[in-house]
Design a protein around this motif. Structure first.
Motif, short mmCIF file in Angstrom:
data_model
loop_
_atom_site.label_atom_id
_atom_site.label_comp_id
_atom_site.label_asym_id
_atom_site.label_seq_id
_atom_site.Cartn_x
_atom_site.Cartn_y
_atom_site.Cartn_z
N GLU A 64 -5.06 10.90 -7.99
CA GLU A 64 -5.37 11.18 -6.56
C GLU A 64 -6.95 11.16 -6.40
O GLU A 64 -7.44 10.80 -5.21
CB GLU A 64 -4.48 12.00 -5.92
N GLN A 111 -8.79 5.48 -4.05
CA GLN A 111 -8.48 5.61 -2.33
C GLN A 111 -7.80 4.18 -2.07
O GLN A 111 -8.20 3.29 -2.52
CB GLN A 111 -9.77 5.65 -1.83
N ILE A 112 -6.76 4.32 -1.52
CA ILE A 112 -5.87 3.19 -0.97
C ILE A 112 -6.31 2.79 0.49
O ILE A 112 -6.16 3.89 1.46
CB ILE A 112 -4.49 3.29 -1.11
N THR A 170 0.89 -1.25 -0.02
CA THR A 170 -0.04 -0.21 -0.15
C THR A 170 0.85 1.49 0.09
O THR A 170 0.62 2.29 -0.43
CB THR A 170 -1.08 -0.09 1.16
N LYS A 171 1.93 1.16 0.60
CA LYS A 171 2.96 2.41 0.60
C LYS A 171 3.31 2.70 -1.02
O LYS A 171 3.29 3.77 -1.47
CB LYS A 171 4.21 1.94 1.29
N THR A 176 -5.24 0.26 3.93
CA THR A 176 -4.40 -0.96 4.40
C THR A 176 -5.04 -1.66 5.32
O THR A 176 -5.52 -0.95 6.26
CB THR A 176 -2.95 -0.24 5.00
N LYS A 183 -0.20 9.07 -6.87
CA LYS A 183 0.58 9.99 -7.09
C LYS A 183 1.35 10.10 -8.33
O LYS A 183 1.01 11.02 -9.26
CB LYS A 183 1.21 10.43 -5.92
N LYS A 185 0.16 3.82 -3.02
CA LYS A 185 -0.25 5.41 -2.67
C LYS A 185 0.95 6.36 -3.61
O LYS A 185 0.40 7.19 -4.28
CB LYS A 185 -0.33 5.71 -1.37
N GLU A 186 2.19 5.87 -3.71
CA GLU A 186 3.19 6.36 -4.69
C GLU A 186 2.84 6.48 -5.94
O GLU A 186 2.86 7.33 -6.80
CB GLU A 186 4.43 5.82 -4.30
#
Length: 340
Positions: A234, A238-239, A221-222, A241, A229, A225-226
């Motif tokens: 964005e 939606q992410i 999930t890190k 975890t 972007k 999200k990167e």
């Protein structure tokens, strides 16, 4: 000295093509200019053509396959043991090295990078997929030491570490197939979303849909999200975890027009959650494994049992084989619609 045909520049190209078609051009040597003439190296005398001798440079012939690159370096027996297929994820080649070739792994890695200049790192698998995050241990055996890369697909970019997240470039066709089905205004629930390849490919095709992506692995999930972007989605994606069993009942009960279930293994254990998140008339894309003789029978049974337990009626609308997975085992997709 090399036997050559001396020909005017203006007549060179037609003759060169003719010699190639006849197997008469000597591909071991480069052509050479001599004033207004070109010297064409040949392997034999050509009727109607006068031969001359000249000193030509030997061509550096690049290998076109891993076997070619290792010919003369590995024995015939070793070449037969060589695993020539591998996954290429961005600039990283993920390979299997048989135990019998472990002492030659550096040589094999160098050959892979020579054959494909895009590859900057060669990593060998040192464990099977394991743990709740379905990742495997890897060891760099050639090139740069980093296992992080940028993978590109369908005009999108995905940053990931191949040792920390599950990712399969072999599902590219599936991602494209599903993205092409999504309609404007749809709500898409992506379970087991990984670094968000399905959501991002969908968003790139359908700019006005809404996507929620859930993934248990915090490293994935890190990166997800990167990647959202990185691809500038964005506002659409939606992410989350966490465990789909906790998040879907709390946030997405009856929310989705489409549910994705690209779990590598045991997705059938979460069909009840997919059905919980699906509206009436929603499409669910379920992935499973089956034997080659009857590839879809297990998946059909899983769907029927889950629908019965959840009190839902469903209709299967598509079945197809995604890829071979193991001897006599294939990965399949079964798409079905909720009728109530």
């Amino acid at each position: 000295m090399v036997k050559c045909i001396k020909v005017k520049k203006t007549e060179c190209e037609p003759l060169r093509k003719k010699l190639i078609s006849q197997g008469a051009l000597d591909l071991n040597y480069s052509l050479k200019q001599d004033g207004d003439f070109i010297l064409l190296p040949v392997v034999r005398a050509i009727p109607g053509q006068k031969l001359v001798e000249a000193k030509l440079e030997k061509r550096k012939l690049e290998p076109h396959s891993l076997s070619q690159a290792l010919a003369g370096k590995l024995t015939e027996k070793e070449l037969k043991q060589l695993v020539t297929s591998f996954d290429m994820i961005g600039s990283i080649a993920v390979v299997e090295i048989p135990v019998s070739l472990l002492k030659k792994e550096k040589m094999i890695a160098d050959a892979i990078m020579k054959v494909n200049r895009r590859i900057k790192t060669v990593a060998k698998k040192t464990s099977p997929m394991q743990g709740k995050f379905r990742v495997r241990k890897m060891k760099v055996i050639g090139g740069k030491k980093s296992l992080e890369t940028i993978y590109r697909e369908s005009g999108c970019s995905f940053k990931l570490d191949v040792s920390k997240v599950y990712f399969s470039p072999r599902l590219a066709t599936e991602r494209e197939r599903i993205a092409n089905q999504v309609k404007k205004g749809e709500r898409v629930l992506a379970l087991f979303a990984g670094v968000a390849p399905f959501p991002i490919v969908i968003a790139s095709k359908v700019p006005n849909c809404e996507i929620a992506a859930i993934e248990l692995n915090p490293a994935a999930t890190k990166y997800a999200k990167e990647n959202v972007k990185l691809n500038k989605f964005e506002k659409q994606i939606q992410i989350f975890t966490g465990d789909v069993r906790k998040i879907v009942p709390q946030k997405f009960k009856g929310w989705a027009d489409r549910v994705l279930m690209p779990l590598p293994k045991s997705a059938e254990q979460f069909l009840d959650i997919a059905l919980m998140g699906a509206k009436k008339g929603a499409t669910i894309h379920f992935y499973s494994f089956g034997n080659v003789e009857s590839p879809f029978s297990n998946a059909r049974d899983f769907i029927s049992q889950a629908a019965l337990s959840s009190g839902r009626s469903v209709r299967i609308v598509n079945e197809h084989i995604v890829r071979p997975y193991a001897p006599r085992v294939v990965q399949v997709t079964v798409d079905f619609i909720t009728l109530n």
